[in-house]
Design a protein around this motif. Sequence first.
Motif, PDB file in Angstrom:
ATOM      1  N   GLU A  29       0.829  -1.206   0.000  1.00 30.87           N
ATOM      2  CA  GLU A  29       0.000   0.000   0.000  1.00 30.87           C
ATOM      3  C   GLU A  29       0.863   1.255   0.000  1.00 30.87           C
ATOM      4  N   GLY A  30       0.527   2.193  -0.871  1.00 28.27           N
ATOM      5  CA  GLY A  30       1.187   3.481  -0.900  1.00 28.27           C
ATOM      6  C   GLY A  30       2.520   3.510  -1.626  1.00 28.27           C
ATOM      7  N   PHE A  35       5.976  -4.603  -4.243  1.00 23.45           N
ATOM      8  CA  PHE A  35       5.127  -5.675  -3.736  1.00 23.45           C
ATOM      9  C   PHE A  35       5.906  -6.579  -2.791  1.00 23.45           C
ATOM     10  N   HIS A  36       5.151  -7.302  -1.981  1.00 19.45           N
ATOM     11  CA  HIS A  36       5.706  -8.402  -1.194  1.00 19.45           C
ATOM     12  C   HIS A  36       5.750  -9.602  -2.126  1.00 19.45           C
ATOM     13  N   SER A  37       6.782 -10.418  -2.010  1.00 25.46           N
ATOM     14  CA  SER A  37       6.939 -11.581  -2.861  1.00 25.46           C
ATOM     15  C   SER A  37       6.917 -12.849  -2.004  1.00 25.46           C
ATOM     16  N   PHE A  38       6.231 -13.853  -2.493  1.00 25.88           N
ATOM     17  CA  PHE A  38       6.146 -15.165  -1.860  1.00 25.88           C
ATOM     18  C   PHE A  38       6.599 -16.188  -2.891  1.00 25.88           C
ATOM     19  N   PRO A  57      -6.960 -12.434  -1.374  1.00 25.78           N
ATOM     20  CA  PRO A  57      -6.828 -13.094  -2.676  1.00 25.78           C
ATOM     21  C   PRO A  57      -7.092 -12.166  -3.861  1.00 25.78           C
ATOM     22  N   ALA A  58      -7.951 -11.186  -3.691  1.00 22.11           N
ATOM     23  CA  ALA A  58      -8.288 -10.279  -4.792  1.00 22.11           C
ATOM     24  C   ALA A  58      -7.096  -9.431  -5.226  1.00 22.11           C
ATOM     25  N   LYS A  59      -6.132  -9.216  -4.333  1.00 19.19           N
ATOM     26  CA  LYS A  59      -4.986  -8.354  -4.642  1.00 19.19           C
ATOM     27  C   LYS A  59      -3.749  -9.127  -5.100  1.00 19.19           C
ATOM     28  N   VAL A  60      -3.775 -10.434  -4.989  1.00 23.92           N
ATOM     29  CA  VAL A  60      -2.605 -11.263  -5.297  1.00 23.92           C
ATOM     30  C   VAL A  60      -2.525 -11.569  -6.795  1.00 23.92           C
ATOM     31  N   ARG A  61      -1.289 -11.618  -7.291  1.00 23.84           N
ATOM     32  CA  ARG A  61      -1.023 -12.101  -8.652  1.00 23.84           C
ATOM     33  C   ARG A  61      -0.047 -13.263  -8.515  1.00 23.84           C
TER      34      ARG A  61
END
Length: 121
Positions: A29-30, A35-38, A57-61
């Motif tokens: 955010e901001g 992004f955070h990576s997994f 889940p809606a924000k994940v790619r």
Amino acid sequence: MKIFQKIVGPKSRYDKSIPYLYEARYPIEGLEGTFHSFHAETVCSLVEQLHHTDMDPAKVRVYEVYQDQEKEIEKKFWLNEKGEWLFKPEICRSFEEHYPGHIHEKSCSFEDRDKTGHGPY
């Protein structure tokens, strides 16, 4: 596990017809474009890690990582109709057509891989 397998890793990781790694990106955010990576060696492990970390889940790619490219995976493969995470065995059934010949009702080509998700980074 044999010494050779410990050094080079799972045999399936060298099969060029399937990804050797999966990555999920969750926007910070901001901070536009960050992004955070997994990471995980299996998509089911990645989804479990995201679920346990309370990622929306809606924000994940989610991406398949091959040796020479990465491809985004459509959400329909790892989310249900309500936009919730899919878990085993439903996620396996979802990916049967995506990886023809690699996922079967009682086995899959990813069985020799680490089942741990990592992140966020």
